[in-house]
Design an enzyme around this catalytic site. Structure first.
Site, PDB file in Angstrom:
ATOM      1  N   GLY A  81       0.849  -1.190   0.000  1.00 22.46           N
ATOM      2  CA  GLY A  81       0.000   0.000   0.000  1.00 22.46           C
ATOM      3  C   GLY A  81       0.885   1.241   0.000  1.00 22.46           C
ATOM      4  N   GLY A 106      -0.402   4.888  -1.074  1.00 29.17           N
ATOM      5  CA  GLY A 106      -1.485   5.534  -0.333  1.00 29.17           C
ATOM      6  C   GLY A 106      -1.000   6.751   0.440  1.00 29.17           C
ATOM      7  N   GLN A 107      -1.949   7.392   1.182  1.00 25.04           N
ATOM      8  CA  GLN A 107      -1.617   8.645   1.891  1.00 25.04           C
ATOM      9  C   GLN A 107      -0.464   8.442   2.873  1.00 25.04           C
ATOM     10  OE1 GLN A 107      -4.470  10.108   4.784  1.00 25.04           O
ATOM     11  NE2 GLN A 107      -3.562  12.145   4.785  1.00 25.04           N
ATOM     12  N   ARG A 132      -1.812  -0.282  -7.386  1.00 31.98           N
ATOM     13  CA  ARG A 132      -1.786   0.799  -8.375  1.00 31.98           C
ATOM     14  C   ARG A 132      -0.380   0.952  -8.935  1.00 31.98           C
ATOM     15  NH1 ARG A 132      -4.366   4.884  -4.065  1.00 31.98           N
ATOM     16  NH2 ARG A 132      -3.250   3.431  -2.712  1.00 31.98           N
ATOM     17  N   ASP A 152      -0.942  -7.622  -5.297  1.00 35.80           N
ATOM     18  CA  ASP A 152      -2.301  -7.684  -4.749  1.00 35.80           C
ATOM     19  C   ASP A 152      -2.179  -8.465  -3.438  1.00 35.80           C
ATOM     20  OD1 ASP A 152      -5.516  -9.114  -5.818  1.00 35.80           O
ATOM     21  OD2 ASP A 152      -4.807  -8.247  -3.922  1.00 35.80           O
ATOM     22  N   TYR A 206     -15.271  -0.218   8.720  1.00 35.65           N
ATOM     23  CA  TYR A 206     -13.825   0.061   8.818  1.00 35.65           C
ATOM     24  C   TYR A 206     -13.377  -0.099  10.279  1.00 35.65           C
ATOM     25  CZ  TYR A 206      -9.661   3.092   9.031  1.00 35.65           C
ATOM     26  OH  TYR A 206      -8.422   3.618   9.270  1.00 35.65           O
ATOM     27  N   LYS A 243     -10.906  -2.854  11.928  1.00 37.13           N
ATOM     28  CA  LYS A 243      -9.698  -2.446  12.655  1.00 37.13           C
ATOM     29  C   LYS A 243      -9.698  -3.042  14.064  1.00 37.13           C
ATOM     30  CE  LYS A 243      -7.430  -0.076   9.616  1.00 37.13           C
ATOM     31  NZ  LYS A 243      -6.139  -0.615   9.108  1.00 37.13           N
TER      32      LYS A 243
HETATM   33  C1  VAH Z   1     -10.625   7.656   8.092  1.00 39.53           C
HETATM   34  N1  VAH Z   1      -8.490   8.830   7.880  1.00 39.53           N
HETATM   35  O1  VAH Z   1     -11.165   8.744   8.170  1.00 39.53           O
HETATM   36  C2  VAH Z   1      -9.118   7.591   8.300  1.00 39.53           C
HETATM   37  C3  VAH Z   1      -8.818   7.415   9.768  1.00 39.53           C
HETATM   38  C4  VAH Z   1      -9.286   8.279  12.047  1.00 39.53           C
HETATM   39  C5  VAH Z   1      -9.621   8.365  10.650  1.00 39.53           C
HETATM   40  O2  VAH Z   1      -8.996   6.106  10.169  1.00 39.53           O
HETATM   41  O3  VAH Z   1     -11.240   6.645   7.860  1.00 39.53           O
END
Ligand code: VAH
Length: 308
Positions: free
Chosen positions: A6, A9-10, A34, A50, A140, A144
């Site tokens: 990754g 990514g940011q 990518r 991948d 998400y 996590k």
């Molecule tokens: C999001 N930038 O907004 C991520 C992060 C705490 C936020 O996990 O999903």
């Protein structure tokens, strides 16, 4: 050798550049689904990967003599709500692939980011403790939290040295954020510079824990460099730098761009933000491995506007 998954990514772009500076370009293999990010081109080895293809990942680990993996590939909070089952599948299977290969190949260390998103509306919102009620409401956050449990399991069951941080919202200018609820705090800088106005998708007093990317990258490396004996948390450490609301960051930007105008049109991301902490208690990170942030809102704003 280090593998960054990754890497485009940011977080991935800046983490890859920082790791290459520390350990040497050739010792950090960058990978992503990518194509290579412009800032990475010419700075070291890059492979297309991948992470969902466990066999491919395993071959890559062996072929490149990988001893550490930083897994940054994930579907973030806002995007995840649009396709919950895909987000769950990608966020969980990628981690399980990495943890299992770490065990099989006896890798030295693994890094995997968690997030303030593991907390939900029933967690204490102010100075959220390391150990408290954890009832995530986004897929998400659920992935996590489940991932934190798997990290702790692979550590105490199989001795895998996996380490993790509950990142706040991260702000940076080198690479775009990936579809998170805190992305307003990045967009606002670009819009302020280009158009002197911005419409925030979070309401004016929505306080969230935030951190400037240089602090997040340094925290990640300091955690990974710490003596394993000092690591008392094998789920994920709370990590904190500052908290602010759209109103406050708007006022700070206005000090630099007096004509800047901020308006508000809360959307579906408001509900996600409302369930997250206002601020985090990161006492343990400070005690165990000496964490200390360097950027506050004023210093970050000046640096962002200077570099955008
Ligand atoms: C999001 N930038 O907004 C991520 C992060 C705490 C936020 O996990 O999903």
């Amino acid at each position: 050798k280090i593998l960054v998954i990754g890497a485009c990514g940011q977080i991935g772009v800046e983490l890859t550049l920082a790791l290459r500076k520390m350990y040497g370009d050739a010792n950090v293999v960058a990978s992503d689904l990518r194509e290579e990010h412009d800032l990475l081109k010419g700075t070291g080895p890059y492979v297309s990967l991948d992470v969902m293809n466990k066999e491919m990942l395993h071959v890559l680990v062996i072929r490149h003599n990988i001893t550490q993996i930083y897994l940054l590939a994930a579907i973030l909070s806002a995007t995840g709500e649009k396709n919950p089952l895909l987000a769950w599948h990608i966020n969980m299977q990628s981690l399980l692939n990495v943890l299992d290969i770490a065990k099989e190949e006896n890798l030295d260390k693994i890094y995997w980011p968690s997030s303030i998103a593991v907390f939900g509306p029933n967690s204490p919102a102010k100075e959220t403790p390391q150990h408290t009620i954890i009832e995530p409401t986004t897929i998400y956050g659920i992935s996590k939290f489940a991932g934190e449990r798997w990290c702790e399991y692979y550590n105490h069951r199989f001795g895998v040295d996996v380490r993790s941080l509950r990142y706040p919202g991260l702000i940076s200018y080198k690479s775009a954020p990936g579809g998170g609820t805190t992305d307003y705090a990045v967009e606002i800088f670009h819009e302020a510079k280009e158009n002197q106005k911005y419409t925030s998708f979070l309401s004016e007093n929505t306080y969230l824990p935030m951190m400037y990317m240089p602090d997040a990258i340094r925290a990640t490396i300091e955690l990974m460099e710490a003596d394993a004996a000092k690591i008392s948390i094998r789920s994920a450490y709370n990590l904190s730098a500052m908290s602010f609301s759209p109103k406050e960051i708007g006022a700070e930007i206005k000090k630099h761009i007096p004509s800047f105008e901020l308006s508000y049109e809360p959307d579906y991301r408001q509900q996600i933000a409302d369930g997250w902490p206002d601020s985090m208690d990161d006492t343990l990170a400070r005690k165990d491995w000496g964490w200390k942030p360097e950027y506050d809102l004023e210093k970050m704003t000046a640096d962002m506007l200077q570099n955008i």
